[in-house]
Design a protein around this motif. Structure first.
Motif, PDB file in Angstrom:
ATOM      1  N   PHE A 196       0.875  -1.177   0.000  1.00  0.00           N
ATOM      2  CA  PHE A 196       0.000   0.000   0.000  1.00  0.00           C
ATOM      3  C   PHE A 196       0.914   1.229   0.000  1.00  0.00           C
ATOM      4  CE2 PHE A 196      -2.120  -3.476   2.038  1.00  0.00           C
ATOM      5  CZ  PHE A 196      -3.447  -3.405   1.621  1.00  0.00           C
ATOM      6  N   SER A 197       0.718   2.133  -0.945  1.00  0.00           N
ATOM      7  CA  SER A 197       1.624   3.272  -1.081  1.00  0.00           C
ATOM      8  C   SER A 197       0.860   4.583  -1.111  1.00  0.00           C
ATOM      9  CB  SER A 197       2.447   3.149  -2.373  1.00  0.00           C
ATOM     10  OG  SER A 197       3.281   2.014  -2.332  1.00  0.00           O
ATOM     11  N   TYR A 198       1.527   5.631  -0.666  1.00  0.00           N
ATOM     12  CA  TYR A 198       0.978   6.978  -0.777  1.00  0.00           C
ATOM     13  C   TYR A 198       2.123   7.958  -0.997  1.00  0.00           C
ATOM     14  CZ  TYR A 198       2.070   7.091   4.261  1.00  0.00           C
ATOM     15  OH  TYR A 198       2.682   7.002   5.485  1.00  0.00           O
ATOM     16  N   ARG A 199       1.764   9.116  -1.479  1.00  0.00           N
ATOM     17  CA  ARG A 199       2.757  10.101  -1.914  1.00  0.00           C
ATOM     18  C   ARG A 199       2.237  11.485  -1.566  1.00  0.00           C
ATOM     19  NH1 ARG A 199       3.801  13.007  -6.755  1.00  0.00           N
ATOM     20  NH2 ARG A 199       5.968  12.897  -7.490  1.00  0.00           N
ATOM     21  N   GLY A 282      -0.125  -2.475  13.326  1.00  0.00           N
ATOM     22  CA  GLY A 282      -0.262  -3.542  12.349  1.00  0.00           C
ATOM     23  C   GLY A 282      -1.337  -4.538  12.724  1.00  0.00           C
ATOM     24  N   PRO A 283      -1.634  -5.488  11.832  1.00  0.00           N
ATOM     25  CA  PRO A 283      -2.626  -6.525  12.138  1.00  0.00           C
ATOM     26  C   PRO A 283      -2.239  -7.302  13.394  1.00  0.00           C
ATOM     27  CG  PRO A 283      -2.105  -6.498   9.790  1.00  0.00           C
ATOM     28  CD  PRO A 283      -1.122  -5.585  10.453  1.00  0.00           C
ATOM     29  N   TRP A 284      -3.215  -7.564  14.243  1.00  0.00           N
ATOM     30  CA  TRP A 284      -2.933  -8.281  15.483  1.00  0.00           C
ATOM     31  C   TRP A 284      -2.515  -9.717  15.212  1.00  0.00           C
ATOM     32  CZ3 TRP A 284      -7.770  -6.710  18.889  1.00  0.00           C
ATOM     33  CH2 TRP A 284      -7.745  -5.306  19.049  1.00  0.00           C
ATOM     34  N   ASP A 285      -3.088 -10.315  14.186  1.00  0.00           N
ATOM     35  CA  ASP A 285      -2.757 -11.709  13.858  1.00  0.00           C
ATOM     36  C   ASP A 285      -1.551 -11.709  12.921  1.00  0.00           C
ATOM     37  OD1 ASP A 285      -5.026 -12.586  15.323  1.00  0.00           O
ATOM     38  OD2 ASP A 285      -6.288 -12.048  13.614  1.00  0.00           O
ATOM     39  N   GLY A 286      -0.402 -11.422  13.497  1.00  0.00           N
ATOM     40  CA  GLY A 286       0.811 -11.325  12.689  1.00  0.00           C
ATOM     41  C   GLY A 286       1.252 -12.683  12.183  1.00  0.00           C
ATOM     42  N   ASP A 354      -8.037 -10.473   6.458  1.00  0.00           N
ATOM     43  CA  ASP A 354      -6.611 -10.099   6.399  1.00  0.00           C
ATOM     44  C   ASP A 354      -6.439  -8.803   5.620  1.00  0.00           C
ATOM     45  OD1 ASP A 354      -5.862 -12.307   7.837  1.00  0.00           O
ATOM     46  OD2 ASP A 354      -5.035 -13.409   6.129  1.00  0.00           O
ATOM     47  N   ARG A 355      -7.132  -8.727   4.489  1.00  0.00           N
ATOM     48  CA  ARG A 355      -7.009  -7.542   3.638  1.00  0.00           C
ATOM     49  C   ARG A 355      -7.473  -6.286   4.373  1.00  0.00           C
ATOM     50  NH1 ARG A 355      -4.819  -5.558  -1.324  1.00  0.00           N
ATOM     51  NH2 ARG A 355      -5.999  -3.690  -1.794  1.00  0.00           N
ATOM     52  N   ILE A 356      -8.594  -6.363   5.057  1.00  0.00           N
ATOM     53  CA  ILE A 356      -9.114  -5.211   5.791  1.00  0.00           C
ATOM     54  C   ILE A 356      -8.162  -4.815   6.909  1.00  0.00           C
ATOM     55  CG2 ILE A 356     -10.970  -4.456   7.326  1.00  0.00           C
ATOM     56  CD1 ILE A 356     -12.872  -6.143   5.568  1.00  0.00           C
ATOM     57  N   ALA A 357      -7.583  -5.796   7.604  1.00  0.00           N
ATOM     58  CA  ALA A 357      -6.629  -5.507   8.674  1.00  0.00           C
ATOM     59  C   ALA A 357      -5.410  -4.771   8.127  1.00  0.00           C
ATOM     60  CB  ALA A 357      -6.212  -6.804   9.367  1.00  0.00           C
ATOM     61  N   GLN A 358      -4.945  -5.178   6.963  1.00  0.00           N
ATOM     62  CA  GLN A 358      -3.800  -4.509   6.343  1.00  0.00           C
ATOM     63  C   GLN A 358      -4.155  -3.084   5.925  1.00  0.00           C
ATOM     64  OE1 GLN A 358      -2.333  -6.982   3.156  1.00  0.00           O
ATOM     65  NE2 GLN A 358      -1.893  -8.712   4.511  1.00  0.00           N
ATOM     66  N   GLU A 359      -5.334  -2.923   5.358  1.00  0.00           N
ATOM     67  CA  GLU A 359      -5.743  -1.592   4.911  1.00  0.00           C
ATOM     68  C   GLU A 359      -5.874  -0.629   6.089  1.00  0.00           C
ATOM     69  OE1 GLU A 359      -9.013  -1.361   2.273  1.00  0.00           O
ATOM     70  OE2 GLU A 359      -8.146  -2.748   0.811  1.00  0.00           O
ATOM     71  N   ALA A 362      -2.328   0.403   7.149  1.00  0.00           N
ATOM     72  CA  ALA A 362      -1.742   1.338   6.187  1.00  0.00           C
ATOM     73  C   ALA A 362      -2.393   2.713   6.293  1.00  0.00           C
ATOM     74  CB  ALA A 362      -1.886   0.790   4.767  1.00  0.00           C
ATOM     75  N   ALA A 363      -3.728   2.757   6.436  1.00  0.00           N
ATOM     76  CA  ALA A 363      -4.425   4.032   6.544  1.00  0.00           C
ATOM     77  C   ALA A 363      -4.074   4.748   7.839  1.00  0.00           C
ATOM     78  CB  ALA A 363      -5.938   3.819   6.453  1.00  0.00           C
ATOM     79  N   SER A 364      -3.906   3.993   8.932  1.00  0.00           N
ATOM     80  CA  SER A 364      -3.538   4.599  10.210  1.00  0.00           C
ATOM     81  C   SER A 364      -2.184   5.269  10.120  1.00  0.00           C
ATOM     82  CB  SER A 364      -3.522   3.534  11.320  1.00  0.00           C
ATOM     83  OG  SER A 364      -4.799   2.972  11.504  1.00  0.00           O
TER      84      SER A 364
END
Length: 421
Positions: A196-199, A282-286, A354-359, A362-364
């Motif tokens: 996930f990237s931002y600029r 990060g996701p709690w379920d690493g 998993d995807r939602i946890a990653q998003e 990244a957003a945080s």
């Protein structure tokens, strides 16, 4: 209540007496003249990270990178032998930018067998060789072997692609990185490919923004509103001090313990964190990534939070104990502006959860980063006023001292060599 770590006995700054303890000047962050020398002294001599191999996994995959600080655009491409090459993005015929899409100022990526100039259709293979010239017979003694693409020194370490714009690099890449950075070898960067990237374009000198991530002294204050009130109050009252700082050559490290968020009182978390089992840390379920390299968690924190490796001049690898990592790039565009790029890397998600946890993670972190950016623009404005020209730094800000001293040393070394001294 959360517990906040305290540093080892003694002063970190005392470990590096050459840095001194006096107030520092930020003239290097407001002077157009210094910036112009810095471009040549630092960015045309140091190894610069421009991406990862996952961006070009197959033959013919390429991407371009716009690098205003060294006044060029480059093409990074994987050739037929699997090697990663880099070239200046310029056609040898009339100087047109070779690879671009609709906007010649924008970066692009894709796949090709050859690069074809949009202007007169000169062609180059994946090794930069000139292979075709339109109406070649019209030219005078044209030797195609002399008109290939101009190469840029390129090397890969642990999947990270680096380039160097010196005529000859002063050190091989691995030697430039040194033992603190190469101590990361073996970390499974290649398994963390969900990105996930931002600029953001930031109206502040690149070093001032790097400074913001070299200490955590600001976190309980600047980012207080990002946490539940009970947690923020505890953090502000306790303060924060990382337990480990290290300097190795031009590079720096800050390492800190963490918190097991899911073990905290629910009032210390946001509701969205409970729903998604994720957040800033990060996701709690690493994932189970196996044994970690010896270079991680040098203070042996338990629980371990993160290690932030700052590779001179403008690249950061921030590895989280929860099994993911971030990269930051700070690309100067003038003495008081730069482009900040942030990327978060996770294992490929196995489920929508998993995807939602990653998003959410990244957003945080994007929100935290933008808070820093906003603050740094205010810093730039007032430092440029000139009414205050020396600023005290505390012991936790030892890495800030080092970055500005290291930059000044590179500039001085360049000026001496240029003068033949």
């Amino acid at each position: 209540m959360p517990r906040f770590p305290k540093p080892a006995e003694g002063s970190w700054t005392e470990h590096y007496p050459q840095l001194g303890t006096a107030p520092v000047s930020y003239e290097d962050s407001i002077s157009p003249e210094f910036y112009e020398v810095e471009r040549a002294a630092v960015f045309k001599r140091a190894w610069l990270n421009v991406g990862r191999v996952e961006q070009i996994p197959r033959t013919g995959n390429y991407f371009t990178k716009e690098l205003k600080v060294v006044n060029t655009s480059i093409i990074v491409v994987r050739n037929r032998d699997g090697k990663v090459n880099a070239f200046h993005n310029i056609c040898r015929h009339r100087g047109n930018k070779l690879v671009w899409d609709d906007d010649p100022r924008a970066e692009s990526s894709g796949t090709c067998r050859q690069f074809v100039c949009k202007y007169h259709a000169w062609r180059y293979d994946l090794d930069g060789n000139l292979t075709f010239v339109q109406q070649e017979e019209e030219f005078f003694d044209l030797d195609k072997d002399r008109y290939g693409l101009v190469p840029v020194h390129c090397d890969v370490w642990e999947g990270f692609i680096f380039v160097n714009f010196a005529a000859e690099p002063e050190q091989p890449l691995r030697e430039f990185l040194g033992p603190m950075i190469t101590g990361l070898e073996g970390y499974p960067f290649g398994r963390l490919t969900s990105r996930f990237s931002y600029r953001s374009e930031v109206k502040a000198n690149w070093k001032l923004y790097l400074d913001a991530f070299q200490e955590f002294y600001h976190a309980p204050v600047l980012h207080a509103n990002q946490s539940p009130a009970k947690y923020s109050q505890a953090a502000a009252e306790a303060g924060f001090e990382a337990p480990h700082y290290r300097i190795d050559g031009p590079h720096r490290l800050v390492s800190t313990s963490g918190v097991r968020v899911w073990e905290m009182d629910s009032e210390m978390r946001k509701p969205i964190e409970d729903i998604c089992r994720s957040g800033l840390f990060g996701p709690w379920d690493g994932p189970d990534l196996g044994e970690m390299p010896a270079g991680l968690n040098p203070a042996k924190c338990d629980p371990w939070g993160l290690d932030s490796f700052q590779l001179f001049p403008n690249f950061v690898i921030l590895i989280w104990g929860q099994g993911w990592y971030l990269t930051y790039h700070y690309w100067p565009t003038s003495h008081n502006t730069h482009i900040f790029e942030g990327s978060a890397y996770f294992p490929e998600p196995r489920s929508p959860r998993d995807r939602i946890a990653q998003e959410l993670a990244a957003a945080s972190f994007k929100e935290y980063g933008l808070q820093d950016a906003n603050t740094l623009e205010a810093t730039q404005m007032m430092v440029e006023s000139g009414y205050v020209d020396r600023f005290p730094l505390n012991d936790q800000e030892v890495l800030l001292r080092h970055l500005h001293r290291e930059t000044a040393d590179w500039v001085s070394d360049y000026q001496r060599k240029k003068a033949g001294v």
